[in-house]
Structures are given as structure tokens and as C-alpha cells.
Design a protein around this motif. Structure first.
Motif, short mmCIF file in Angstrom:
data_model
loop_
_atom_site.label_atom_id
_atom_site.label_comp_id
_atom_site.label_asym_id
_atom_site.label_seq_id
_atom_site.Cartn_x
_atom_site.Cartn_y
_atom_site.Cartn_z
N ALA A 35 -37.37 -15.26 16.72
CA ALA A 35 -35.94 -15.52 16.65
C ALA A 35 -35.13 -14.54 15.82
CB ALA A 35 -35.70 -16.94 16.10
N ARG A 36 -35.68 -14.05 14.67
CA ARG A 36 -34.79 -13.33 13.76
C ARG A 36 -35.60 -12.52 12.75
NH1 ARG A 36 -29.58 -14.81 11.35
NH2 ARG A 36 -29.62 -14.47 9.12
N ILE A 37 -35.10 -11.31 12.45
CA ILE A 37 -35.66 -10.48 11.39
C ILE A 37 -34.48 -9.90 10.60
CG2 ILE A 37 -37.11 -8.49 10.80
CD1 ILE A 37 -38.37 -8.69 13.61
N VAL A 38 -34.55 -10.01 9.28
CA VAL A 38 -33.52 -9.46 8.41
C VAL A 38 -34.22 -8.53 7.42
CG1 VAL A 38 -31.64 -9.94 6.77
CG2 VAL A 38 -32.20 -11.62 8.57
N TRP A 39 -33.74 -7.27 7.31
CA TRP A 39 -34.39 -6.33 6.41
C TRP A 39 -33.39 -5.42 5.73
CZ3 TRP A 39 -34.48 -5.66 11.72
CH2 TRP A 39 -34.06 -4.44 12.22
N THR A 40 -33.82 -4.84 4.62
CA THR A 40 -33.01 -3.87 3.89
C THR A 40 -33.42 -2.48 4.35
OG1 THR A 40 -34.57 -3.64 2.05
CG2 THR A 40 -32.90 -5.39 1.87
N ASN A 41 -32.51 -1.54 4.16
CA ASN A 41 -32.76 -0.14 4.47
C ASN A 41 -32.55 0.64 3.18
OD1 ASN A 41 -32.81 -0.06 7.67
ND2 ASN A 41 -31.21 -1.47 7.06
N ASP A 42 -33.60 0.78 2.40
CA ASP A 42 -33.52 1.41 1.09
C ASP A 42 -33.98 2.86 1.23
OD1 ASP A 42 -32.87 -1.16 0.15
OD2 ASP A 42 -35.00 -1.63 -0.08
N VAL B 21 -27.99 -3.67 5.32
CA VAL B 21 -28.89 -4.78 5.63
C VAL B 21 -28.77 -5.02 7.13
CG1 VAL B 21 -29.37 -7.23 5.31
CG2 VAL B 21 -28.70 -5.81 3.35
N THR B 22 -29.91 -5.04 7.81
CA THR B 22 -29.93 -5.20 9.26
C THR B 22 -30.49 -6.57 9.61
OG1 THR B 22 -30.31 -2.83 9.55
CG2 THR B 22 -30.83 -4.26 11.42
N THR B 23 -29.80 -7.23 10.52
CA THR B 23 -30.26 -8.51 11.07
C THR B 23 -30.38 -8.33 12.58
OG1 THR B 23 -29.09 -9.77 9.37
CG2 THR B 23 -29.72 -10.96 11.38
N VAL B 24 -31.55 -8.64 13.12
CA VAL B 24 -31.71 -8.64 14.57
C VAL B 24 -32.10 -10.05 15.00
CG1 VAL B 24 -34.10 -7.82 14.50
CG2 VAL B 24 -32.80 -7.56 16.59
N THR B 25 -31.43 -10.52 16.05
CA THR B 25 -31.74 -11.84 16.58
C THR B 25 -32.17 -11.70 18.04
OG1 THR B 25 -29.43 -12.25 17.19
CG2 THR B 25 -30.17 -13.06 15.04
N LEU C 211 -31.36 -11.90 24.74
CA LEU C 211 -30.17 -11.28 24.18
C LEU C 211 -30.54 -10.79 22.78
CD1 LEU C 211 -27.15 -10.58 24.26
CD2 LEU C 211 -26.71 -12.84 23.27
N VAL C 212 -30.55 -9.46 22.63
CA VAL C 212 -30.87 -8.84 21.35
C VAL C 212 -29.54 -8.46 20.69
CG1 VAL C 212 -31.97 -6.87 20.20
CG2 VAL C 212 -33.06 -7.93 22.20
N VAL C 213 -29.34 -8.94 19.47
CA VAL C 213 -28.14 -8.59 18.71
C VAL C 213 -28.59 -7.97 17.39
CG1 VAL C 213 -26.02 -9.43 17.61
CG2 VAL C 213 -26.83 -10.50 19.74
N VAL C 214 -28.19 -6.72 17.19
CA VAL C 214 -28.51 -6.00 15.95
C VAL C 214 -27.23 -5.90 15.15
CG1 VAL C 214 -29.39 -3.86 14.94
CG2 VAL C 214 -30.26 -4.64 17.17
N HIS C 215 -27.25 -6.42 13.95
CA HIS C 215 -26.06 -6.44 13.09
C HIS C 215 -26.38 -5.66 11.82
CE1 HIS C 215 -23.47 -8.23 9.93
NE2 HIS C 215 -22.57 -8.21 10.88
N ASP C 216 -25.68 -4.54 11.63
CA ASP C 216 -25.85 -3.75 10.40
C ASP C 216 -24.66 -4.01 9.49
OD1 ASP C 216 -28.27 -2.38 10.90
OD2 ASP C 216 -27.22 -0.87 12.09
#
Length: 170
Positions: free
Chosen positions: A96-103, A111-115, A124-129
Motif C-alpha cells: 500500500a505505501r512506502i515513505v522515505w527520506t532522501n538524505d 521526503v517521498t511517499t509512494v502509494t 494507481l501509483v502516486v509519488v509525492h515528493d
């Protein structure tokens, strides 16, 4: 593909605010399988780098679970220095969902969230930066680092449709 456009595959790239970039695309395949291509390093390595960019993945290690970390090292023929990307997984909800940092350096990264959501037999893939500042998003867009999503998601879909790639059993 520019900002606020859509392509033939129905992908959209939209700047929703000074700090937010959202990419949306339907992928043929169930959410559990699409999630698997993000969560398993050996599958992720096969689609993440846009082929036309000339990038190669030198190494990728990921512990895709809440609190886990990743380190991605990529190279390009025009540079003798590899590029390292790393961060941590803030939240992982299987299928359902992955949230990660981009350090990626000394400065705070996005911070990226993909659902992954089931829609009429597709995902339906939604990538939110969410960038730390307007300037950081402006710089990412100007550098072209946000322009590969169309190709990346096309590569992801090709992988999902390969025979022998299946969703994890539940």
C-alpha cells in the motif's frame, strides 16, 4: 514531459505547491506486485534508473521496512565520481505505501511517499515528493532530476508484465 502535463500512459507530473511534486500513473498489475518491485532490491535495480539517462546502478542495498535504511549508488559515463543516495524508511505498509527520506548530502532532502491503490484491475501509483523549501524543488526541476519518472514507470510496468514475476502470496 513537462510539469502539469500528462502522457499517453496517463501519467501526470504536477507541481502542487512551492514544495510539492506529485507524479501519478496507472500501472498494469496488482498493487501487491507493483509494491514488490519497489520493495525487493533485486527487482528495484531492474527498473529504477531511466535507460535513456545513461545511468547504471552500481549497488543498492535496502531494508524496506519502517525504520529500515537504503543506500543507492549510481554511476554515469560522464563522471568518474559515483552518486550516492541514502535515507531511511519512515513508514512501510506492504502492498500500500512506502515513505522515505532522501538524505543526499549535508542538507535536508525531500521526503517521498509512494502509494499503490487498486483501480479497475490496475495499480494507481502516486509519488509525492515534499521538498524542504521552494528553492530545493526549483533546483531539482532545473537539474532534470525530476524528469525521469515517465521512463522509470514505463520500465516498472514492463517488469511487472514479465512472465515469472508475480505478487507475493498472502
Amino acid at each position: 514531459m513537462g510539469l502539469n502535463d500528462s502522457n499517453a500512459a496517463g501519467m501526470t507530473v504536477e507541481r502542487r505547491s512551492d514544495r510539492e511534486l506529485v507524479v501519478t500513473r496507472r500501472v498494469n498489475g496488482p498493487p501487491a506486485l507493483v509494491f514488490r518491485t519497489w520493495a525487493e532490491p533485486e527487482l528495484f535495480r531492474r527498473w529504477w534508473a531511466p535507460a535513456s539517462f545513461g545511468l547504471t546502478i552500481i549497488s543498492y542495498e535496502a531494508d524496506v521496512r519502517s525504520g529500515g535504511t537504503y543506500r543507492l549508488v549510481m554511476g554515469h559515463a560522464s563522471s568518474d565520481q559515483p552518486m550516492a543516495f541514502f535515507g531511511k524508511y519512515i513508514e512501510v505498509v506492504p502492498g500500500a505505501r512506502i515513505v522515505w527520506t532522501n538524505d543526499e548530502g549535508d542538507e535536508e532532502g525531500p521526503v517521498t511517499t509512494v502509494t499503490f491503490e487498486e483501480k479497475d484491475g490496475q495499480t494507481l501509483v502516486v509519488v509525492h515528493d515534499l521538498y524542504p523549501s521552494k528553492e530545493a524543488l526549483d533546483e531539482a526541476i532545473a537539474s532534470g532530476s525530476t524528469s525521469g519518472w515517465g521512463e522509470q514507470l514505463d520500465q516498472l510496468e514492463k517488469l511487472v508484465l514479465e512472465p515469472g514475476i508475480s505478487a507475493p502470496s498472502s
